[in-house]
Design a protein around this motif. Structure first.
Motif, PDB file in Angstrom:
ATOM      1  N   GLU A   5       0.939  -1.143   0.003  1.00 29.14           N
ATOM      2  CA  GLU A   5       0.062  -0.135   0.022  1.00 29.14           C
ATOM      3  C   GLU A   5       0.931   1.173   0.104  1.00 29.14           C
ATOM      4  N   PRO A   6       0.808   2.150  -0.940  1.00 27.76           N
ATOM      5  CA  PRO A   6       1.717   3.270  -0.970  1.00 27.76           C
ATOM      6  C   PRO A   6       1.533   4.022   0.158  1.00 27.76           C
ATOM      7  N   TYR A   7       2.766   4.641   0.440  1.00 29.27           N
ATOM      8  CA  TYR A   7       2.401   5.633   2.101  1.00 29.27           C
ATOM      9  C   TYR A   7       3.084   6.648   1.813  1.00 29.27           C
ATOM     10  N   GLU A   9       4.218   9.029  -1.417  1.00 30.90           N
ATOM     11  CA  GLU A   9       4.091   9.369  -3.120  1.00 30.90           C
ATOM     12  C   GLU A   9       4.729  10.576  -3.476  1.00 30.90           C
ATOM     13  N   SER A  11       6.090  13.054  -6.341  1.00 30.72           N
ATOM     14  CA  SER A  11       6.048  13.150  -7.855  1.00 30.72           C
ATOM     15  C   SER A  11       6.466  14.674  -8.407  1.00 30.72           C
ATOM     16  N   ASP A  31      10.661  11.254  -8.721  1.00 32.94           N
ATOM     17  CA  ASP A  31       9.422  10.439  -8.609  1.00 32.94           C
ATOM     18  C   ASP A  31       9.514   9.270  -7.871  1.00 32.94           C
ATOM     19  N   THR A  33       7.725   5.956  -5.044  1.00 30.30           N
ATOM     20  CA  THR A  33       6.693   5.618  -4.384  1.00 30.30           C
ATOM     21  C   THR A  33       7.154   4.608  -3.188  1.00 30.30           C
ATOM     22  N   ASP A  35       6.142   1.747   0.015  1.00 29.24           N
ATOM     23  CA  ASP A  35       4.947   1.265   0.532  1.00 29.24           C
ATOM     24  C   ASP A  35       4.962   1.362   2.083  1.00 29.24           C
ATOM     25  N   ARG A  36       3.866   1.326   2.617  1.00 26.80           N
ATOM     26  CA  ARG A  36       3.683   1.265   4.008  1.00 26.80           C
ATOM     27  C   ARG A  36       4.498   0.332   4.728  1.00 26.80           C
ATOM     28  N   ARG A  69       2.999  13.029  -1.042  1.00 23.58           N
ATOM     29  CA  ARG A  69       1.706  12.657  -0.462  1.00 23.58           C
ATOM     30  C   ARG A  69       2.302  11.723   0.797  1.00 23.58           C
ATOM     31  N   ASN A 223      16.107   2.823  -7.882  1.00 27.13           N
ATOM     32  CA  ASN A 223      14.973   2.659  -6.771  1.00 27.13           C
ATOM     33  C   ASN A 223      14.625   1.040  -7.016  1.00 27.13           C
TER      34      ASN A 223
END
Ligand SMILES: Nc1ncnc2c1ncn2[C@@H]1O[C@H](COP(=O)(O)OP(=O)(O)OP(=O)(O)O)[C@@H](O)[C@H]1O
Ligand SMILES: [Mg+2]
Length: 237
Positions: A5-7, A9, A11, A31, A33, A35-36, A69, A223
């Protein structure tokens, strides 16, 4: 398998310092992402923008453009007061040189973190697990560098933050103490599920990470997910 789940983010994130002749473009469009619950290690040469990136994610500095985010909430449009609230409620920040309050004892330094959190961990339990119990009434000047860093980590962790950002947390520590600190981070990540970003010059630390990021000259040049992280206790350098 647990769904990712993205935590965090990020961009098109850009940031510069200075103007005209002295202008430095520090972040040139990041850029990313995360994850949690992931532990990320961010590597890169000196001056590549690691601290600047961490400070923006941590609400300590504003970006020029782009978005960040955290847990679904946009940071980049927020006022300084709103960023203060974000730091208070969601964030633990560990600095390279500890930034402890010299007039407060170990216990009081950690309590500062607990006071400003809605959902703090138990201060005594945390001091115990950080190996600081016997030092709790001492001032920062009376304890070693490793103990000071443990105290600074305690101050960040006691808030039970969703996001733990660490800028060179072991930069000033010896081998044994560095490993203890990394084991501690691994333990809190497992125990509380916080997402962790560790900035470091020590490439060996990447082996304990779930994700390895590399910055060069203001760009994210790699990444990678690490399919088989090793335990912090197994690291060597
Ligand atoms: N407040 C500032 N004003 C002007 N330039 C800055 C400022 N902060 C950072 N810089 C410049 O931005 C670039 C990136 O700095 P940053 O501190 O993010 O690098 P870093 O990757 O963390 O380096 P290090 O590994 O040495 O800590 C550097 O060229 C630095 O001189
Ligand atoms: Mg730095």
């Amino acid at each position: 398998m647990i769904e990712s789940e993205p935590y965090l983010e990020v961009s098109c994130l850009k940031k510069h310092y200075g103007e005209e002749g002295s202008r430095v473009d520090v972040l040139k469009g990041i850029d990313l992402t995360v994850d949690r619950g992931e532990i990320c290690v961010l590597l890169g040469p000196s001056g590549s923008g690691k601290s600047t990136f961490l400070n923006i994610i941590g609400g300590l500095e504003h970006a020029d453009s782009g978005t960040v985010r955290v847990d679904g909430c946009e940071l980049t449009e927020r006022s300084d007061a709103q960023l203060g609230e974000y730091r208070r409620s969601q964030l633990g920040f560990v600095f390279q040189f500890y930034n402890l309050l010299g007039d407060l004892t170990v216990r009081e330094n950690i309590e500062v973190g607990a006071h400003i959190s809605e959902n703090p961990l138990d201060v005594d339990e945390l001091m115990e697990s950080l190996g600081l119990w016997e030092h709790r009434f001492k001032f920062p000047s009376q304890i070693s560098g490793g103990q000071q860093q443990r105290c600074a980590i305690g101050r960040a962790l006691v808030k039970n933050p969703g996001l733990l950002l660490c800028d060179e947390p072991t930069g000033a520590l010896d081998y044994k103490t560095s490993k203890e600190i990394l084991c501690l981070m691994e333990r809190v990540n497992r125990q509380y599920g916080c997402t962790v970003v560790i900035v470091t010059h020590n490439a060996s630390i990447k082996h304990m990470a779930h994700r390895i990021l590399r910055l060069r000259d203001g760009r994210l040049v790699s990444n990678e997910k690490n399919a088989s992280p090793i335990a912090a206790s197994e690291l060597s350098w």
